[in-house]
Design a protein around this motif. Structure first.
Motif, mmCIF file in Angstrom:
data_model
loop_
_atom_site.group_PDB
_atom_site.id
_atom_site.type_symbol
_atom_site.label_atom_id
_atom_site.label_comp_id
_atom_site.label_asym_id
_atom_site.label_seq_id
_atom_site.Cartn_x
_atom_site.Cartn_y
_atom_site.Cartn_z
ATOM 1 N N LEU A 98 -4.841 -0.149 -8.852
ATOM 2 C CA LEU A 98 -5.606 0.045 -7.618
ATOM 3 C C LEU A 98 -7.074 0.210 -7.998
ATOM 4 O O LEU A 98 -7.480 1.262 -8.494
ATOM 5 C CB LEU A 98 -5.112 1.278 -6.857
ATOM 6 N N GLU A 99 -7.845 -0.832 -7.779
ATOM 7 C CA GLU A 99 -9.264 -0.822 -8.152
ATOM 8 C C GLU A 99 -10.016 0.306 -7.457
ATOM 9 O O GLU A 99 -10.944 0.894 -8.027
ATOM 10 C CB GLU A 99 -9.890 -2.176 -7.792
ATOM 11 N N ILE A 100 -9.607 0.639 -6.253
ATOM 12 C CA ILE A 100 -10.283 1.679 -5.475
ATOM 13 C C ILE A 100 -10.224 3.040 -6.176
ATOM 14 O O ILE A 100 -11.070 3.911 -5.949
ATOM 15 C CB ILE A 100 -9.665 1.771 -4.056
ATOM 16 N N LEU A 101 -9.256 3.215 -7.070
ATOM 17 C CA LEU A 101 -9.074 4.501 -7.763
ATOM 18 C C LEU A 101 -9.597 4.498 -9.197
ATOM 19 O O LEU A 101 -9.327 5.415 -9.960
ATOM 20 C CB LEU A 101 -7.575 4.860 -7.787
ATOM 21 N N LYS A 102 -10.382 3.482 -9.550
ATOM 22 C CA LYS A 102 -10.826 3.355 -10.946
ATOM 23 C C LYS A 102 -11.636 4.557 -11.436
ATOM 24 O O LYS A 102 -11.657 4.861 -12.626
ATOM 25 C CB LYS A 102 -11.621 2.063 -11.139
ATOM 26 N N LEU A 257 -2.681 0.742 0.705
ATOM 27 C CA LEU A 257 -3.125 1.923 -0.033
ATOM 28 C C LEU A 257 -4.645 2.063 -0.024
ATOM 29 O O LEU A 257 -5.169 3.174 0.036
ATOM 30 C CB LEU A 257 -2.594 1.880 -1.463
ATOM 31 N N ASN A 258 -5.348 0.935 -0.059
ATOM 32 C CA ASN A 258 -6.812 0.994 0.068
ATOM 33 C C ASN A 258 -7.209 1.614 1.402
ATOM 34 O O ASN A 258 -8.103 2.468 1.472
ATOM 35 C CB ASN A 258 -7.418 -0.405 -0.043
ATOM 36 N N ASP A 259 -6.559 1.174 2.480
ATOM 37 C CA ASP A 259 -6.850 1.696 3.828
ATOM 38 C C ASP A 259 -6.511 3.179 3.922
ATOM 39 O O ASP A 259 -7.169 3.931 4.646
ATOM 40 C CB ASP A 259 -6.059 0.919 4.883
ATOM 41 N N LEU A 260 -5.481 3.587 3.191
ATOM 42 C CA LEU A 260 -5.077 4.993 3.186
ATOM 43 C C LEU A 260 -6.079 5.854 2.434
ATOM 44 O O LEU A 260 -6.471 6.932 2.903
ATOM 45 C CB LEU A 260 -3.694 5.115 2.518
ATOM 46 N N ILE A 261 -6.514 5.381 1.273
ATOM 47 C CA ILE A 261 -7.354 6.170 0.368
ATOM 48 C C ILE A 261 -8.822 6.186 0.770
ATOM 49 O O ILE A 261 -9.511 7.213 0.619
ATOM 50 C CB ILE A 261 -7.197 5.643 -1.077
ATOM 51 N N GLN A 262 -9.329 5.067 1.295
ATOM 52 C CA GLN A 262 -10.761 4.916 1.569
ATOM 53 C C GLN A 262 -11.374 6.071 2.363
ATOM 54 O O GLN A 262 -12.440 6.595 1.986
ATOM 55 C CB GLN A 262 -11.022 3.593 2.292
ATOM 56 N N PRO A 263 -10.759 6.531 3.464
ATOM 57 C CA PRO A 263 -11.366 7.626 4.237
ATOM 58 C C PRO A 263 -11.522 8.935 3.454
ATOM 59 O O PRO A 263 -12.375 9.762 3.787
ATOM 60 C CB PRO A 263 -10.392 7.814 5.417
ATOM 61 N N ASP A 264 -10.701 9.134 2.433
ATOM 62 C CA ASP A 264 -10.727 10.377 1.654
ATOM 63 C C ASP A 264 -11.392 10.221 0.291
ATOM 64 O O ASP A 264 -11.532 11.202 -0.445
ATOM 65 C CB ASP A 264 -9.293 10.896 1.433
ATOM 66 N N LEU A 265 -11.817 9.001 -0.039
ATOM 67 C CA LEU A 265 -12.314 8.748 -1.396
ATOM 68 C C LEU A 265 -13.555 9.575 -1.729
ATOM 69 O O LEU A 265 -13.656 10.149 -2.818
ATOM 70 C CB LEU A 265 -12.617 7.259 -1.579
ATOM 71 N N ALA A 266 -14.501 9.656 -0.792
ATOM 72 C CA ALA A 266 -15.729 10.427 -1.038
ATOM 73 C C ALA A 266 -15.395 11.898 -1.303
ATOM 74 O O ALA A 266 -15.949 12.523 -2.219
ATOM 75 C CB ALA A 266 -16.682 10.295 0.138
ATOM 76 N N LYS A 267 -14.479 12.454 -0.525
ATOM 77 C CA LYS A 267 -14.060 13.849 -0.692
ATOM 78 C C LYS A 267 -13.379 14.043 -2.054
ATOM 79 O O LYS A 267 -13.647 15.023 -2.770
ATOM 80 C CB LYS A 267 -13.083 14.231 0.425
ATOM 81 N N ILE A 268 -12.514 13.102 -2.423
ATOM 82 C CA ILE A 268 -11.807 13.183 -3.702
ATOM 83 C C ILE A 268 -12.789 13.178 -4.868
ATOM 84 O O ILE A 268 -12.702 13.997 -5.788
ATOM 85 C CB ILE A 268 -10.805 12.011 -3.834
#
Length: 293
Positions: A98-102, A257-268
């Motif tokens: 998952l590139e979004i979680l790199k 999973l990208n759609d799920l994670i994206q809204p919380d990515l900045a917080k994470i």
């Protein structure tokens, strides 16, 4: 007059498609057959199952059907893979990358629809496995949270007779966490996230706890992020049984999973930065306090 323009291709969309193709290409082709336990001949069917498969093979097959060895008597129809992989990685419904979680050191995902968890380190799938989450009347809370404290053996607040090995709390106020307990083939817990013993032990050691301020009253830095998501089809066909007709029926796409994670990515990432700074400071303090050789 309407003039049609050719819009430039969205690079992120193209990258996502390429990533998905890569993930699918890396996954081995698995076929599933049905092992049926007729009600009137369940004992003889179980005897055949025990004879055909070793204990280790049974463990793998049952895990794919969200069961443990203790609860195999609950089986009616099992999806049986044509290749046995004790790590379960060959059957993963989660993308390998998952590139979004790199940039995310670690994250734990729990899927309600397919009753499964996944661990990612910097976007790479480390491990996945079965779970039994909250029953319909005691559903596990969805959304982003963080790993808090852990205890090698806890006692359930519901009944003192229930022992919970490798308990890791993720909702301190609600008393919810993951731990080893029965996997009966459906969501059956009192909101907690049940795991197989080996998986509970792995998550216990792999996941990071919170860091508390002096005195322990407040949180100084959060532990590993955890996301619980989706909805289970209560009363419907168990999703893993669909594997018999379609080996990819339980797969969760990169886009989902990208759609799920994206809204919380900045917080994470924000919480991760704070945690890294706190751990760095603690390490520096410990180094300073060490006596000179």
């Amino acid at each position: 007059m309407v003039i049609e323009k050719t819009l430039p291709q969205n690079n992120s969309a193209r990258s996502e498609k390429d990533s998905l193709k890569k993930v699918e290409a890396e996954k081995p082709a698995i076929k599933y057959t049905a092992f049926i336990f007729p009600k009137k001949k369940k004992d003889s069917a179980m005897a055949a199952f025990n004879k055909q498969f070793s204990k280790d093979e049974q463990y793998t097959i049952l895990a794919l059907n969200r069961l443990d060895l203790k609860n195999k008597w609950r089986a009616d129809t099992l999806a049986v893979p044509d290749k046995i992989d004790s790590t379960l990685m060959a059957y993963s419904p989660f993308p390998n990358n998952l590139e979004i979680l790199k940039d995310v050191h670690k994250i734990v995902l729990f899927s309600y629809p397919i009753q499964a968890y996944a661990l990612y380190a910097n976007g790479n799938l480390v491990k996945w496995g079965p779970t039994s989450m909250g029953a319909k009347k005691a559903q596990t809370e969805r959304g982003l949270t963080f790993a808090n404290w852990k205890k090698e053996l806890s006692i359930s607040s519901v009944s003192s007779e229930w022992k919970l090995p490798y308990n890791f709390n993720i909702h301190n106020r609600l008393g919810i966490g993951w731990h080893q307990y029965d996997l009966p083939g459906y969501p059956a817990s009192h909101s907690c996230l049940r795991l197989l013993m080996n998986d509970a032990k792995f998550l216990y050691n792999w996941t990071d706890q919170w860091t508390l301020n002096k005195g322990g009253a407040t949180v100084k830095a959060n532990g590993t992020p955890v996301i619980v998501f989706g909805d289970y089809k209560w009363g419907g066909k168990k999703p893993w049984k669909n594997l018999i007709q379609d080996a990819k029926s339980n797969d969760i796409s990169v886009k989902e999973l990208n759609d799920l994670i994206q809204p919380d990515l900045a917080k994470i990432l924000q919480e991760q930065k704070k945690t890294d700074e706190v751990h760095s400071q603690l390490t520096a303090n410990n180094t300073e306090q060490k006596p000179a050789a």
